[in-house]
Design an enzyme around this catalytic site. Structure first.
Site, PDB file in Angstrom:
ATOM      1  N   ARG A   1       0.836  -1.210   0.000  1.00 17.51           N
ATOM      2  CA  ARG A   1       0.000   0.000   0.000  1.00 17.51           C
ATOM      3  C   ARG A   1       0.872   1.262   0.000  1.00 17.51           C
ATOM      4  O   ARG A   1       1.681   1.474   0.908  1.00 17.51           O
ATOM      5  CB  ARG A   1      -0.911  -0.016   1.242  1.00 17.51           C
ATOM      6  CG  ARG A   1      -1.722   1.236   1.450  1.00 17.51           C
ATOM      7  CD  ARG A   1      -2.798   1.391   0.392  1.00 17.51           C
ATOM      8  NE  ARG A   1      -3.672   2.528   0.678  1.00 17.51           N
ATOM      9  CZ  ARG A   1      -4.496   3.058  -0.212  1.00 17.51           C
ATOM     10  NH1 ARG A   1      -4.574   2.559  -1.445  1.00 17.51           N
ATOM     11  NH2 ARG A   1      -5.258   4.080   0.126  1.00 17.51           N
TER      12      ARG A   1
ATOM     13  N   GLN B   1       6.930   4.651  10.748  1.00 17.49           N
ATOM     14  CA  GLN B   1       7.337   4.023  12.003  1.00 17.49           C
ATOM     15  C   GLN B   1       6.132   3.581  12.854  1.00 17.49           C
ATOM     16  O   GLN B   1       6.179   2.541  13.519  1.00 17.49           O
ATOM     17  CB  GLN B   1       8.231   4.962  12.813  1.00 17.49           C
ATOM     18  CG  GLN B   1       8.973   4.204  13.902  1.00 17.49           C
ATOM     19  CD  GLN B   1       9.879   5.108  14.704  1.00 17.49           C
ATOM     20  OE1 GLN B   1       9.473   6.183  15.145  1.00 17.49           O
ATOM     21  NE2 GLN B   1      11.121   4.686  14.875  1.00 17.49           N
TER      22      GLN B   1
ATOM     23  N   GLU C   1     -15.425 -22.507  25.570  1.00 20.77           N
ATOM     24  CA  GLU C   1     -14.603 -23.361  26.465  1.00 20.77           C
ATOM     25  C   GLU C   1     -14.171 -22.608  27.718  1.00 20.77           C
ATOM     26  O   GLU C   1     -13.026 -22.709  28.161  1.00 20.77           O
ATOM     27  CB  GLU C   1     -13.422 -23.971  25.717  1.00 20.77           C
ATOM     28  CG  GLU C   1     -13.917 -24.990  24.701  1.00 20.77           C
ATOM     29  CD  GLU C   1     -12.880 -25.994  24.270  1.00 20.77           C
ATOM     30  OE1 GLU C   1     -11.919 -26.238  25.022  1.00 20.77           O
ATOM     31  OE2 GLU C   1     -13.057 -26.541  23.176  1.00 20.77           O
TER      32      GLU C   1
END
Ligand SMILES: Cc1cc2nc3c(=O)[nH]c(=O)nc-3n(C[C@H](O)[C@H](O)[C@H](O)COP(=O)(O)OP(=O)(O)OC[C@H]3O[C@@H](n4cnc5c(N)ncnc54)[C@H](O)[C@@H]3O)c2cc1C
Length: 385
Positions: free
Chosen positions: A267, A278, A363
């Site tokens: 991109r 950064q 779970e």
């Protein structure tokens, strides 16, 4: 990173990756869109012996353990978490049998699960009993030759598709969780039918369905373990299976990370690839670090289980909590890196974010598991006193 896998484990991992890339990747968006159960892929996994990896050789398994299972789940989930959970839920259905079944039960059912000929499922949850699993209402009344089951299970993965169900029901209503027992129920048993099929946010190609028991006679030889031990055994089986949810989360996060790196490289904004910014680099660095930490915790928990350790509630809960929180964070950050297109269904990343959420819920929700971790900490402190 070196994970110290055996040669067999490396082979299993790379085979699972190959199946995921060659067979699942081309159809994952269509399966998700159509909410279609991935039968063709289940057959591919069976043909590649993937259902055998965690079962002992005497039941036609490959003799591996929890880590082997986690490696397959991780690789499948890197491409599609719905397929990964379909695979893992069958293992969960078979785990109780492996741990607590009689020799006769194991010989009857485990080879079919190993061959992937019949899928399994595990049914505990009910409308009024989720985190409070001890509040189940499904009953199993003793009659001559067996037990009559009545009640409805909710949100059962592989419901309607599996042929072998491990079902938790009350054999002694007055005793609450201590009155629960486990039963094997086959799909075509009279009095057993399927109710509502859920329409979900994510893992949409997997099946999540109600199981309905109306005067369903289950032969007494189908009880797993002793009467009244159903709940205690369930807690132990879930301790064994939670690293699998962790592996599902790690795979998802890994897939999202790779997609984000690729996109950031391609991109162009302000005449440069966004990976040269950064702020983006630091996001990617944090994502990569979190994925590695989650993977190491999942592998460590799985290895603890495979070592034959007596108790591993804490390790297993930590692995599931950390990995699933990581998957949610990393997939969300990946969408951010994709910007506007990350929000569109044309790209795989929004599916990954949708799929990640469930790993924090099933779970044992992450809140409930944090309770369990804290309880282990308190027990340890009490032992020191
Ligand atoms: C897609 C999907 C597949 C599933 N597959 C299966 C399956 O195959 N087999 C099966 O048996 N079940 C399955 N489940 C059920 C799943 O395990 C439960 O949904 C889960 O345990 C949470 O229960 P609940 O949904 O009733 O939430 P609730 O228990 O109602 O919880 C609601 C909220 O309250 C919080 N909460 C509740 N109690 C506490 C507490 N003591 N401390 C802190 N917070 C608390 C929870 O963390 C949560 O945020 C599945 C669920 C889904 C959505």
């Amino acid at each position: 990173m070196e994970y110290f896998l055996t040669e067999q484990q490396k082979t299993i991992k790379s085979l699972a990756r190959r199946i995921a890339e060659e067979r699942i990747l081309p159809v994952r968006a269509a399966l998700d869109e159509a909410e279609e159960f991935p039968w063709d892929i289940v057959k591919d996994l069976a043909n590649a012996d993937m259902f055998r990896v965690f079962l002992p050789e005497e039941y036609e398994g490959l003799g591996g353990g929890c880590l082997d299972l986690c490696l397959v789940v991780e690789e499948l989930s890197r491409i599609c978490s719905a397929v990964a959970v379909t695979y893992a839920a069958s293992a969960l259905g078979g785990l109780r049998l492996l741990e607590y079944g009689t020799e006769e039960q194991k010989r009857k059912y485990l080879p079919d699960i190993a061959r992937g000929k019949r899928l399994a499922a595990f049914a505990l949850t009910e409308a009024t009993a989720g985190s409070d699993a001890g509040a189940i209402k499904t009953t199993a009344n003793r009659v001559k030759g067996g037990y009559i089951l009545n009640g409805t299970k909710q949100f059962i993965t592989n419901g309607g598709e599996a042929e072998i169900y491990t079902v938790i029901a009350l054999t002694n209503k007055g005793r609450g969780a201590r009155g629960a027992s486990a039963f094997l129920v086959e799909k075509d048993t009279p009095g057993f039918s399927f109710g509502r099929k859920e329409k979900k946010m994510g893992i949409r190609a997997s099946s999540t369905r109600e199981l309905v028991f109306e005067d369903c006679l289950v032969p007494e030889e189908n009880m797993i373990g002793r009467e009244g031990t159903g709940f205690i055994m369930t807690m132990r089986v879930l301790d064994c299976s939670r690293p699998g949810v962790g592996a599902q989360a790690v795979g998802l996060a890994q897939g999202a990370l790779e997609a984000a790196v690729d996109y950031a490289q391609q991109r162009i904004q302000f005449e440069h690839p966004i990976i040269s910014i950064q702020a983006i680099q630091h996001m990617l660095a944090d994502m990569a670090t979190q994925v590695e930490a989650a993977r190491l915790l999942v592998y460590a928990a799985a290895r603890t289980i495979d070592s034959g350790a007596k108790s591993f509630t804490e390790e297993s809960a930590m692995a599931k909590v950390f990995a699933s929180d990581t998957a949610m964070r990393v997939t969300t950050d990946a969408v951010q890196i994709f910007g506007g297109v990350g929000y569109m269904r044309d790209y795989p990343i929004e599916k990954m974010m949708r799929d990640a959420k469930i790993t924090q819920i099933y779970e044992g929700t992450n809140q409930v598991l944090r309770n369990a971790i804290a309880s282990e900490l308190r027990k340890r402190r009490a032992r020191r006193e």
